[in-house]
Design an enzyme around this catalytic site. Structure first.
Site, short mmCIF file in Angstrom:
data_model
loop_
_atom_site.label_atom_id
_atom_site.label_comp_id
_atom_site.label_asym_id
_atom_site.label_seq_id
_atom_site.Cartn_x
_atom_site.Cartn_y
_atom_site.Cartn_z
CB ALA A 173 -0.66 -0.64 1.42
CB SER A 174 0.81 5.06 0.51
OG SER A 174 2.05 5.25 0.00
CB SER A 175 5.87 3.82 0.09
OG SER A 175 6.70 3.79 0.06
CG HIS A 185 -2.67 7.13 -0.16
ND1 HIS A 185 -2.38 7.57 -1.70
CD2 HIS A 185 -2.04 7.81 0.76
CE1 HIS A 185 -1.27 6.85 -1.44
NE2 HIS A 185 -0.87 7.19 0.38
#
Length: 304
Positions: free
Chosen positions: A146-148, A288
């Site tokens: 997730a994300s990074s 996000h």
């Protein structure tokens, strides 16, 4: 969320007798545990592992990569992946980075090159260790984040197509989107161009992937891309750029979109080919990061 199905694979008790280093402590089934001494690890990435009590005889392996500022323990606790591991006998590796404010190395050549260095090398070492120690199925190794961690998921399937069967990226960016950027490889860092929706033609994105492992002609990993249309940190365009990249790599075209998505009524499903190799989910009003859905992901992986 529906209850995971009962395990259908042949199971065996966890064993640690095949550990590469006999001085390592045993792995305790049913809880998250740190592993050290797992192999080449130039950036001191940390390895945590979850091994279910009922382990399949030839288990699949899922690598889970936390978001920026997160941790292996936090990601382990944030959604129900371990419960599916318990029901289906697969192993989960939770990797941990301490650099860049706990953001993954997605910008340096070492991680963006097969056989290079960087965080990617440590993660591949974790996979090799796990396959060897637990008689894992090398044809069923998957990565998600997730994300990074989603950005790093793209890095892993791009740099190591020979290791991973498929990936799932929740609110990430395309492979090499941050290539060469200075500072932390994060949308909060000095270079926000990537996270704001850096766009390239599909073939240029695909060339970045192919150049990561020149001469490779084997099977390419399947990809699942999930993004929120309300994401103001990693813009929705980043999700579309990933689909452009992997559609060119896999030689697929967008065949249809559907609103009756298994991700929920707010998500539109974007299918490439029959959707078994590349699929996107974009959520109306979802910010996000898009929350991981273990059941949809694991069905795409083919391990439930």
């Amino acid at each position: 969320m529906p209850t995971p199905p009962a395990i259908t694979t042949t199971t065996a008790q966890v064993t640690t007798t095949a550990a590469p280093n006999p001085n390592l402590p045993p792995i305790t089934p049913g809880r998250l545990q740190q592993v050290t001494g797992f192999g080449s690890n130039p950036t001191n990435t940390e390895m945590f592992i979850y091994v279910p009590s009922r382990l399949a005889a030839n288990p699949a392996v899922v690598v889970a990569l936390h978001p920026c500022g997160g941790s292996a323990q936090q990601f382990y606790s944030s959604f129900n992946l371990p419960s599916f591991a318990d029901s289906n006998g697969f192993i989960v590796i939770y990797a941990q980075t301490r650099a860049y404010s706990n953001c993954w190395d997605v910008n340096n050549a070492g991680s963006l090159t097969h056989g290079g260095s960087g965080d990617a090398t440590g993660i591949v070492s974790m996979v090799s260790y796990t396959l060897n120690r637990f008689n894992g199925n090398k044809d069923q190794v998957f990565v998600m984040g997730a994300s990074s961690g989603a950005m790093m998921t793209n890095v892993m399937v791009g740099s190591y197509p020979d290791v991973f069967e498929a990936g799932a990226a929740y609110s990430g960016t395309a492979f090499a989107c941050f290539a060469g950027s200075l500072g932390a490889p994060t949308p909060m860092g000095s270079n926000q161009t990537c996270a704001q929706g850096l766009s390239h033609p599909p073939q240029k994105w695909a060339d970045y992937v192919r150049n990561a492992y020149p001469g490779y002609t084997g099977k390419r990993p399947r990809m699942q891309v999930i993004h929120g249309l309300g994401d103001t940190l990693v813009r929705p365009q980043c999700g579309y750029e990933q689909l452009k990249q992997w559609s060119a790599v896999l030689g697929l075209t967008n065949t249809n979109n559907a609103t009756n998505s298994p991700m929920g009524s707010q998500y539109t499903q974007i299918n490439y080919g029959d959707g078994s190799k590349l699929v996107g989910y974009f959520g109306q009003g979802v910010g996000h990061y898009a929350p991981p859905n273990a059941q949809v992901m694991l069905k795409f992986f083919g391990i439930i």
